[in-house]
Structures are given as structure tokens and as C-alpha cells.
Design a protein around this motif. Structure first.
Motif, PDB file in Angstrom:
ATOM      1  N   LEU A 172       0.949  -1.254   0.009  1.00  0.00           N
ATOM      2  CA  LEU A 172       0.111  -0.089   0.157  1.00  0.00           C
ATOM      3  C   LEU A 172       0.880   1.303   0.142  1.00  0.00           C
ATOM      4  O   LEU A 172       0.507   2.202  -0.811  1.00  0.00           O
ATOM      5  N   CYS A 173       2.018   1.316   0.836  1.00  0.00           N
ATOM      6  CA  CYS A 173       2.885   2.412   0.744  1.00  0.00           C
ATOM      7  C   CYS A 173       4.240   1.960   0.059  1.00  0.00           C
ATOM      8  O   CYS A 173       5.046   1.708   1.048  1.00  0.00           O
ATOM      9  N   ALA A 174       4.449   1.936  -1.097  1.00  0.00           N
ATOM     10  CA  ALA A 174       5.433   1.075  -1.593  1.00  0.00           C
ATOM     11  C   ALA A 174       6.790   1.790  -1.709  1.00  0.00           C
ATOM     12  O   ALA A 174       8.058   1.272  -1.921  1.00  0.00           O
ATOM     13  N   ALA A 175       6.647   2.866  -1.957  1.00  0.00           N
ATOM     14  CA  ALA A 175       7.910   3.615  -2.410  1.00  0.00           C
ATOM     15  C   ALA A 175       8.832   3.945  -1.535  1.00  0.00           C
ATOM     16  O   ALA A 175       8.502   3.948  -0.272  1.00  0.00           O
ATOM     17  N   PRO A 176      10.301   3.952  -1.627  1.00  0.00           N
ATOM     18  CA  PRO A 176      10.989   3.633  -3.130  1.00  0.00           C
ATOM     19  C   PRO A 176      10.995   2.323  -3.418  1.00  0.00           C
ATOM     20  O   PRO A 176      11.691   1.991  -4.422  1.00  0.00           O
ATOM     21  N   GLY A 177      10.830   1.352  -2.441  1.00  0.00           N
ATOM     22  CA  GLY A 177      10.674  -0.010  -3.252  1.00  0.00           C
ATOM     23  C   GLY A 177      11.442  -1.169  -2.507  1.00  0.00           C
ATOM     24  O   GLY A 177      11.483  -2.175  -3.199  1.00  0.00           O
ATOM     25  N   GLY A 178      12.128  -0.943  -1.425  1.00  0.00           N
ATOM     26  CA  GLY A 178      12.908  -1.747  -0.736  1.00  0.00           C
ATOM     27  C   GLY A 178      12.227  -3.108  -0.452  1.00  0.00           C
ATOM     28  O   GLY A 178      12.482  -4.189  -0.871  1.00  0.00           O
ATOM     29  N   LYS A 179      11.036  -2.984   0.219  1.00  0.00           N
ATOM     30  CA  LYS A 179      10.477  -4.159   0.638  1.00  0.00           C
ATOM     31  C   LYS A 179       9.731  -4.872  -0.730  1.00  0.00           C
ATOM     32  O   LYS A 179       9.609  -6.383  -0.792  1.00  0.00           O
ATOM     33  N   LEU A 194       1.328  -2.161  -6.405  1.00  0.00           N
ATOM     34  CA  LEU A 194       2.290  -1.432  -5.775  1.00  0.00           C
ATOM     35  C   LEU A 194       1.745   0.167  -5.785  1.00  0.00           C
ATOM     36  O   LEU A 194       1.085   0.580  -6.704  1.00  0.00           O
ATOM     37  N   ASN A 195       1.509   0.493  -4.809  1.00  0.00           N
ATOM     38  CA  ASN A 195       0.707   1.842  -4.460  1.00  0.00           C
ATOM     39  C   ASN A 195       1.798   2.748  -3.696  1.00  0.00           C
ATOM     40  O   ASN A 195       2.167   2.432  -2.779  1.00  0.00           O
ATOM     41  N   ASP A 196       1.735   4.344  -4.038  1.00  0.00           N
ATOM     42  CA  ASP A 196       2.313   5.124  -3.100  1.00  0.00           C
ATOM     43  C   ASP A 196       1.542   6.545  -3.390  1.00  0.00           C
ATOM     44  O   ASP A 196       1.734   6.811  -4.708  1.00  0.00           O
ATOM     45  N   SER A 200       6.386  11.636  -7.203  1.00  0.00           N
ATOM     46  CA  SER A 200       7.658  11.399  -7.330  1.00  0.00           C
ATOM     47  C   SER A 200       8.380  10.286  -6.798  1.00  0.00           C
ATOM     48  O   SER A 200       9.252   9.638  -7.194  1.00  0.00           O
ATOM     49  N   ARG A 201       7.903   9.779  -5.501  1.00  0.00           N
ATOM     50  CA  ARG A 201       8.481   8.656  -4.915  1.00  0.00           C
ATOM     51  C   ARG A 201       7.854   7.264  -5.672  1.00  0.00           C
ATOM     52  O   ARG A 201       8.712   6.381  -5.886  1.00  0.00           O
ATOM     53  N   THR A 202       6.927   7.273  -6.370  1.00  0.00           N
ATOM     54  CA  THR A 202       6.356   6.385  -7.284  1.00  0.00           C
ATOM     55  C   THR A 202       7.219   6.239  -8.391  1.00  0.00           C
ATOM     56  O   THR A 202       7.614   5.161  -8.699  1.00  0.00           O
ATOM     57  N   PHE A 228      -2.379   6.362  -5.553  1.00  0.00           N
ATOM     58  CA  PHE A 228      -3.629   6.744  -4.895  1.00  0.00           C
ATOM     59  C   PHE A 228      -3.311   7.102  -3.422  1.00  0.00           C
ATOM     60  O   PHE A 228      -2.335   6.787  -2.804  1.00  0.00           O
ATOM     61  N   ASP A 229      -4.031   7.991  -2.707  1.00  0.00           N
ATOM     62  CA  ASP A 229      -4.305   7.986  -1.514  1.00  0.00           C
ATOM     63  C   ASP A 229      -4.655   6.636  -0.920  1.00  0.00           C
ATOM     64  O   ASP A 229      -5.850   6.382  -1.163  1.00  0.00           O
ATOM     65  N   GLY A 230      -3.650   6.046  -0.159  1.00  0.00           N
ATOM     66  CA  GLY A 230      -3.906   4.619   0.331  1.00  0.00           C
ATOM     67  C   GLY A 230      -5.321   4.681   1.444  1.00  0.00           C
ATOM     68  O   GLY A 230      -5.681   3.470   1.378  1.00  0.00           O
ATOM     69  N   THR A 231      -5.309   5.704   2.061  1.00  0.00           N
ATOM     70  CA  THR A 231      -6.462   5.572   2.886  1.00  0.00           C
ATOM     71  C   THR A 231      -7.910   5.491   2.231  1.00  0.00           C
ATOM     72  O   THR A 231      -8.864   4.903   2.939  1.00  0.00           O
ATOM     73  N   LYS A 232      -7.795   5.545   0.832  1.00  0.00           N
ATOM     74  CA  LYS A 232      -9.172   5.547   0.055  1.00  0.00           C
ATOM     75  C   LYS A 232      -9.206   4.129  -0.291  1.00  0.00           C
ATOM     76  O   LYS A 232     -10.039   4.073  -1.472  1.00  0.00           O
ATOM     77  N   VAL A 246       1.265  -2.883   4.951  1.00  0.00           N
ATOM     78  CA  VAL A 246       1.065  -1.391   5.106  1.00  0.00           C
ATOM     79  C   VAL A 246       2.659  -1.180   6.076  1.00  0.00           C
ATOM     80  O   VAL A 246       2.443  -1.078   7.157  1.00  0.00           O
ATOM     81  N   ASP A 247       3.369  -0.506   5.255  1.00  0.00           N
ATOM     82  CA  ASP A 247       4.380   0.206   5.694  1.00  0.00           C
ATOM     83  C   ASP A 247       4.229   1.534   5.726  1.00  0.00           C
ATOM     84  O   ASP A 247       4.698   2.205   4.695  1.00  0.00           O
ATOM     85  N   VAL A 248       3.885   2.038   6.647  1.00  0.00           N
ATOM     86  CA  VAL A 248       3.422   3.385   6.758  1.00  0.00           C
ATOM     87  C   VAL A 248       4.350   4.438   7.284  1.00  0.00           C
ATOM     88  O   VAL A 248       5.656   4.343   7.499  1.00  0.00           O
ATOM     89  N   GLN A 278      -3.150   9.164  13.243  1.00  0.00           N
ATOM     90  CA  GLN A 278      -4.361   9.042  12.401  1.00  0.00           C
ATOM     91  C   GLN A 278      -4.345   8.637  11.051  1.00  0.00           C
ATOM     92  O   GLN A 278      -5.034   7.524  10.770  1.00  0.00           O
ATOM     93  N   LEU A 279      -3.375   9.020  10.425  1.00  0.00           N
ATOM     94  CA  LEU A 279      -2.877   8.529   9.014  1.00  0.00           C
ATOM     95  C   LEU A 279      -2.954   7.249   8.997  1.00  0.00           C
ATOM     96  O   LEU A 279      -2.974   6.205   8.065  1.00  0.00           O
ATOM     97  N   GLN A 280      -1.670   6.580  10.047  1.00  0.00           N
ATOM     98  CA  GLN A 280      -1.531   5.282  10.155  1.00  0.00           C
ATOM     99  C   GLN A 280      -2.568   4.282  10.206  1.00  0.00           C
ATOM    100  O   GLN A 280      -2.612   3.306   9.620  1.00  0.00           O
TER     101      GLN A 280
HETATM  102  N1  SAM Z   1       7.687   0.381   1.826  1.00  0.00           N
HETATM  103  C1  SAM Z   1       8.731   1.225   1.455  1.00  0.00           C
HETATM  104  C2  SAM Z   1      10.149   0.842   1.128  1.00  0.00           C
HETATM  105  O1  SAM Z   1      10.275  -0.286   1.620  1.00  0.00           O
HETATM  106  O2  SAM Z   1      10.754   0.975   0.435  1.00  0.00           O
HETATM  107  C3  SAM Z   1       8.899   2.444   2.240  1.00  0.00           C
HETATM  108  C4  SAM Z   1       7.459   3.200   2.707  1.00  0.00           C
HETATM  109  S1  SAM Z   1       7.822   4.975   3.504  1.00  0.00           S
HETATM  110  C5  SAM Z   1       8.042   4.014   5.128  1.00  0.00           C
HETATM  111  C6  SAM Z   1       6.005   5.496   3.542  1.00  0.00           C
HETATM  112  C7  SAM Z   1       5.457   5.732   2.316  1.00  0.00           C
HETATM  113  O3  SAM Z   1       4.113   6.215   2.443  1.00  0.00           O
HETATM  114  C8  SAM Z   1       6.034   6.918   1.691  1.00  0.00           C
HETATM  115  O4  SAM Z   1       6.856   6.554   0.432  1.00  0.00           O
HETATM  116  C9  SAM Z   1       4.911   7.996   1.401  1.00  0.00           C
HETATM  117  O5  SAM Z   1       5.077   8.636   0.312  1.00  0.00           O
HETATM  118  C10 SAM Z   1       3.805   6.928   1.380  1.00  0.00           C
HETATM  119  N2  SAM Z   1       2.651   7.697   1.864  1.00  0.00           N
HETATM  120  C11 SAM Z   1       2.275   8.487   2.412  1.00  0.00           C
HETATM  121  N3  SAM Z   1       0.971   8.869   2.832  1.00  0.00           N
HETATM  122  C12 SAM Z   1       0.264   7.738   1.841  1.00  0.00           C
HETATM  123  C13 SAM Z   1      -0.974   7.806   1.850  1.00  0.00           C
HETATM  124  N4  SAM Z   1      -1.963   8.329   2.375  1.00  0.00           N
HETATM  125  N5  SAM Z   1      -1.263   6.808   0.931  1.00  0.00           N
HETATM  126  C14 SAM Z   1      -0.116   5.910   0.292  1.00  0.00           C
HETATM  127  N6  SAM Z   1       1.103   6.120   0.616  1.00  0.00           N
HETATM  128  C15 SAM Z   1       1.282   7.312   1.589  1.00  0.00           C
END
Ligand code: SAM
Length: 376
Positions: A172-179, A194-196, A200-202, A228-232, A246-248, A278-280
Motif C-alpha cells: 500500500l505504501c511501496a516507494a522507494p521499493g526496498g520491501k 504497488l501503490n504510493d 515523485s516517490r512512485t 492513490f491515497d492509500g487511505t481511500k 502496510v509500511d506506513v 491518524q494517517l497510520q
Molecule cells: N515500503 C517502502 C520501502 O520499503 O521502500 C517505504 C515506505 S515509507 C516508510 C512510507 C511511504 O508512504 C512513503 O513513500 C509515502 O510517500 C507513502 N505515503 C504517505 N501517505 C500515504 C498515503 N496516504 N497513501 C499511500 N502512501 C502514502
């Protein structure tokens, strides 16, 4: 005498100092006598792991071994597993007391299923106390890099997710993509979303994938990348995925102590920082809804903060049941932490989830993770 200039150019309270003040006040209470040593490690150079890229054609393993590193996953501690009394899973049914949060002490008497780790994930680290740095990875004849440098503890959430053959997986929060890269190394995923939310991070995520994964594995029938906004996510897809990571976003404790740039403790980002829990929670709720019944969700952060870790999971378990009728089970990750205890230091006695805490001899983390299984 030359007048010192720094007073005009440097801010009086740099974000790194504000972060340290904040951590000193909260973590000294949360971690008690552990805090001084964790603090010293957090303020020292962190250690990396080299996630092996199986798609690279070069003889990378021999090269890494010649430098004195080892794959920490083939050097795991399989002896003296925790007793079967401790090895079990916890049903998150509401207790009579009204406290719906499962405790590890509630899990006696059940047998844990065996731990399956993908044989394809390999991560090389230098021995304890050895702070040698890795050389940058080199491209092979196809342009694919041999390894990805990351906090080796970041691999644990990917291992804990336990992806099986043909699984439909959401990151759900994939960028920059290590996991993501670690998940792809399993070569088991059926379809990967894959979503973020950051465009720019995507883009960075796409670049990482192109540098590590052969093009035929990145086609539309195998992988989808969205911003997308992952919360939606619940508005897009529900009850769909076998596994959800869910790597927030969090206070990224290590970064906040070391870098003033892009620091969440800077004054202008105070509001954003306060809204993080709250976002988490919203992201975790979206991940829970996106998983299919019997699907599994892995929540992870790189902070020590109880407010961003256990409290978020507790609230999500409660809200999933109350608002969505979804019953969740907390999966005990102690077999994994026990296996990796030679490499990482884990926080003792967390009532929910597991956490790698930084240590001067093994300066990985912090990484918090908690795994939930949908029962309904
Ligand atoms: N999983 C990634 C990795 O292993 O490289 C690291 C993820 S990083 C901890 C958290 C990511 O959540 C950031 O890239 C950020 O842009 C994204 N993020 C922040 N708010 C978000 C949202 N509402 N929906 C989706 N992604 C979000």
C-alpha cells in the motif's frame, strides 16, 4: 577577531535537536533502562544489509562472502525454539474485561504452524560489531544490479508476510521499493499491486524496479503501479488480496536524528507529525479492508513510538470489528524473531507485535511489525 557567522545562518532549534528532545522525553519513559543504549546506537552510523538480487547474472554471492559478509537468513538460530506454550496465535476476540487487545500471555497451549521462509530471499550483513560499508552494487551485462542496500531489519516485515505461490499481494505504501524488491525475490507472487500516494516517490519506485527486475516480470498482467491515497483504498478494492503490506509513513526516528533536511520535526511540519497516528490508522484500516477473509496484513514502521505502533494496531483491531464486522487474529511472530536473534536485538515483552531495537554491535532498526489475519 572573526565574528562567528553560524548564529545567523543556523536555526536556533534544528529539527534534529527537536527530535532528540522529543525522543528523550518519550522513549526514556517507554524503554526505561534500555533507552541510553538505544539512543547511543541511534546517534551512531547505521548498518546496512545487501538484499541479493536473484535476477542479476553476476557471481555476487562469492564476491560478498569474500568481503566477509554472510547471509543472515542461512545462519539463523533453529535450535531451542520457544516452548509450544508460547508459540501460538492470539484470537482477538473481545475479552470480558472489555479490553479487546490480545496479550502474549493469552496464547498458552496452542501449537504454532511451522515457519516458512522463502529460500529465495537472501540478505548479506557484516558480522556483529563490524561496521564495514558495502561497495555500491554493479550492473550485470543486462544492466541489473547485484544487490539492494537497505536496513537488514526492513526485511523482517517481508519475511513475516509469508507470501505463498500465486498470491495476490498489495503493497500500500511501496516507494522507494526496498520491501517490494524483497517480495519480488520470492518469485511466488501471482499479481502485485504497488501503490504510493507520492508521485515523485512512485517514479523512484519504477526506477528501482527497472534497475533490479527483468522487464518481462514487470508487465501489466503481473504488476500494477498506482499513486492513490492509500487511505481511500477501500473505495477501490475490498476483500481482494491474500497479503497486504502496510509500511506506513512515520517519524523515521533514525533519519529525524541525523538529517535536518526533509525532517518531520521541523517546525513547519508539526501539524503533519501530530496527524501521523491518524494517517497510520486509516492506512491500516484500508489494508485490512483490502485483504480477503483469511488474508493477512502486515503493519510496519521504522519508529520506536508506541503511539505509532501498538496503539495504532489496537485501535485498528477495535474499529475493524465495531465498524466493519471484521474479526482479526494477531499472528505471533516469535518464531521469526527467535530465528533471527543472532542478527538483531528485539525489544523484550511487547504486548503486540515485535520490534528491532538499535544496538551498537548490531545497529539495525528501529523496525516495528505486527501481523494480523482476517478471520472474517
Ligand atoms: N515500503 C517502502 C520501502 O520499503 O521502500 C517505504 C515506505 S515509507 C516508510 C512510507 C511511504 O508512504 C512513503 O513513500 C509515502 O510517500 C507513502 N505515503 C504517505 N501517505 C500515504 C498515503 N496516504 N497513501 C499511500 N502512501 C502514502
Amino acid at each position: 577577531r572573526v565574528k562567528e557567522k553560524w548564529a545567523v545562518t543556523r536555526t536556533k532549534h534544528p529539527p534534529t535537536s527537536l527530535a532528540l528532545q522529543h525522543f528523550d522525553s518519550t522513549y526514556s519513559v517507554q524503554l526505561c533502562q534500555l533507552w541510553p543504549s538505544v539512543r547511543a546506537a541511534l546517534l551512531s552510523e547505521k548498518k546496512y544489509g545487501a538484499l541479493l538480487n536473484n535476477f542479476c547474472h553476476d557471481a555476487v554471492v562469492a564476491n560478498l562472502e569474500a568481503q566477509g559478509c554472510r547471509d543472515f537468513l542461512s545462519d539463523t538460530d533453529t535450535e531451542a525454539q520457544p516452548s509450544s506454550e508460547q508459540e501460538s496465535e492470539v484470537a482477538a476476540d473481545e475479552e470480558a474485561s472489555g479490553d479487546s487487545t490480545p496479550k502474549k500471555s493469552d496464547i498458552d497451549g496452542q501449537q504454532l504452524p511451522p515457519l516458512h521462509l522463502s529460500p529465495h530471499i537472501k540478505c548479506f550483513v557484516f558480522p556483529r560489531g563490524d561496521i564495514t560499508r558495502f561497495k555500491p552494487a554493479r550492473p550485470d551485462m543486462c544492466g541489473l544490479l547485484g544487490y539492494y542496500l537497505m536496513d537488514a531489519a526492513s526485511l523482517l516485515p517481508c519475511l513475516a508476510l509469508d507470501v505463498q505461490e500465486g498470491h495476490n499481494v498489495l503493497d500500500l505504501c511501496a516507494a522507494p521499493g526496498g520491501k517490494t524488491l524483497a517480495l519480488l525475490q520470492t518469485q511466488a507472487i501471482g499479481f502485485l499491486c504497488l501503490n504510493d500516494s507520492s508521485v515523485s516517490r512512485t517514479l523512484r519506485l519504477r526506477k528501482v524496479l527497472n534497475s533490479y527486475v527483468p522487464k518481462p516480470l514487470l508487465t501489466d498482467d503481473k504488476l500494477r503501479i498506482t499513486s492513490f491515497d492509500g487511505t481511500k483504498w477501500g473505495e477501490i478494492e475490498r476483500n481482494t488480496f491474500d497479503r497486504v503490506l502496510v509500511d506506513v509513513p512515520c517519524t523515521t526516528d533514525r533519519h529525524s536524528l541525523m538529517e535536518d533536511d526533509n525532517n518531520i520535526f521541523s517546525k513547519i511540519r508539526t501539524g503533519e507529525r501530530r496527524k501521523l497516528p491518524q494517517l497510520q490508522l486509516e492506512l491500516l484500516m484500508a489494508g485490512i479492508e483490502a485483504a480477503c477473509p483469511s488474508g493477512e496484513i502486515l503493519y510496519s514502521t521504522c519508529t520506536l513510538s508506541q503511539t505509532q505502533n501498538q496503539s495504532v494496531v489496537e485501535q485498528a483491531i477495535y474499529l475493524a470489528r465495531e465498524n466493519h464486522g471484521i474479526q482479526l487474529q494477531v499472528v505471533d511472530l516469535r518464531p521469526l524473531t527467535h530465528m533471527c536473534r543472532k542478527t538483531f536485538h528485539f525489544a523484550p515483552d511487547l504486548h503486540l507485535g515485535e520490534m528491532v531495537i538499535p544496538h551498537l554491535a548490531s545497529n539495525f532498526g528501529p523496525i516495528y511489525m505486527c501481523k494480523l489475519r482476517r478471520l472474517t
